[in-house]
Scaffold this active site. Structure first.
Site, PDB file in Angstrom:
ATOM      1  N   ASN A 114       0.845  -1.185   0.000  1.00 31.91           N
ATOM      2  CA  ASN A 114       0.000   0.000   0.000  1.00 31.91           C
ATOM      3  C   ASN A 114       0.883   1.238   0.000  1.00 31.91           C
ATOM      4  O   ASN A 114       1.835   1.307  -0.771  1.00 31.91           O
ATOM      5  CB  ASN A 114      -1.009  -0.037   1.155  1.00 31.91           C
ATOM      6  CG  ASN A 114      -2.418  -0.331   0.656  1.00 31.91           C
ATOM      7  OD1 ASN A 114      -2.931   0.369  -0.211  1.00 31.91           O
ATOM      8  ND2 ASN A 114      -3.050  -1.355   1.198  1.00 31.91           N
ATOM      9  N   ASP A 153      -2.835   1.697   5.339  1.00 35.14           N
ATOM     10  CA  ASP A 153      -3.146   1.802   3.911  1.00 35.14           C
ATOM     11  C   ASP A 153      -2.257   2.900   3.327  1.00 35.14           C
ATOM     12  O   ASP A 153      -1.041   2.822   3.440  1.00 35.14           O
ATOM     13  CB  ASP A 153      -4.640   2.069   3.734  1.00 35.14           C
ATOM     14  CG  ASP A 153      -5.188   1.595   2.397  1.00 35.14           C
ATOM     15  OD1 ASP A 153      -4.510   1.804   1.377  1.00 35.14           O
ATOM     16  OD2 ASP A 153      -6.284   1.019   2.362  1.00 35.14           O
TER      17      ASP A 153
END
Length: 204
Positions: free
Chosen positions: A83, A130
């Site tokens: 990510n 993330d």
């Protein structure tokens, strides 16, 4: 133009698309980032992030540096779910979210561009890491997917604060505005259907 990731890494300008990087046997890419020299950093996605429970272990991916069209170098591997990617302000450390393992990796960047001294920089208390962004003070802001917040870590990896977000699935963030202190936060979902897939803004 704009550089996009997906099945490959491509550059789009004036309605024309050219492929920068499309290695064989790579299903696709997720987050990308650039350094001060304009080189593109891309993490490979070898297992779907939406896999079903009990589907077996993930296939780790790699981080690639794309120097020019058709020219790429693999910097390191063993990233379970790639990510967000970012650099320290001086460009000597690269940060990389591994969502499945719930931590942000860090590597030192040598003068030749290679990476060394792999370590877990920070582990999230809430959700999985993330997207991420690094501020001018060298602190790392991480979107907490499933955690309903953005977590800020100091350059030593200590949790400095949580910024609450009115959505649970926080996916990415970046700084902008005239002074670079507007914090934009993207989300993927929420219990409130009206707030699904929103971009929020606050001040840092």
């Amino acid at each position: 133009g704009i550089v996009c990731s997906g099945r490959n890494i491509c550059h789009v300008r004036d309605g024309e698309t050219r492929i920068l990087f499309d290695p064989p046997d790579t299903p696709g890419f997720n987050d990308i980032f650039t350094d001060a020299q304009g080189r593109v950093y891309a993490g490979t996605m070898r297992t779907s992030p939406f896999g079903e429970a009990g589907a077996g272990p993930r296939t780790p991916g790699e981080l690639w540096r794309i120097d020019a069209e058709g020219m790429a170098v693999e910097l390191y591997g063993d990233v379970s779910l790639t990510n967000g990617i970012g650099f320290s302000p001086d460009g000597t450390v690269i940060y990389h979210s591994d969502t499945a393992r719930a931590h942000v990796l860090a590597h030192d960047v040598r003068p030749d561009g290679s990476c060394s001294n792999r370590r877990a920089f920070a582990t999230l208390e809430r959700g999985g890491p993330d997207g991420l962004a690094v501020d001018v003070e060298g602190c790392v802001w991480v979107a907490a997917y499933g955690g309903g917040c953005v977590s800020r870590f100091d350059p030593d990896g200590r949790l400095e604060r949580h910024v609450e977000v009115p959505a649970k699935e926080v996916t990415s963030l970046c700084f902008g505005g005239d002074d670079g202190r507007d914090l934009y936060v993207a989300t993927a979902g929420n219990e409130d259907a009206a707030l699904r897939g929103c971009v929020f803004r606050t001040r840092a």
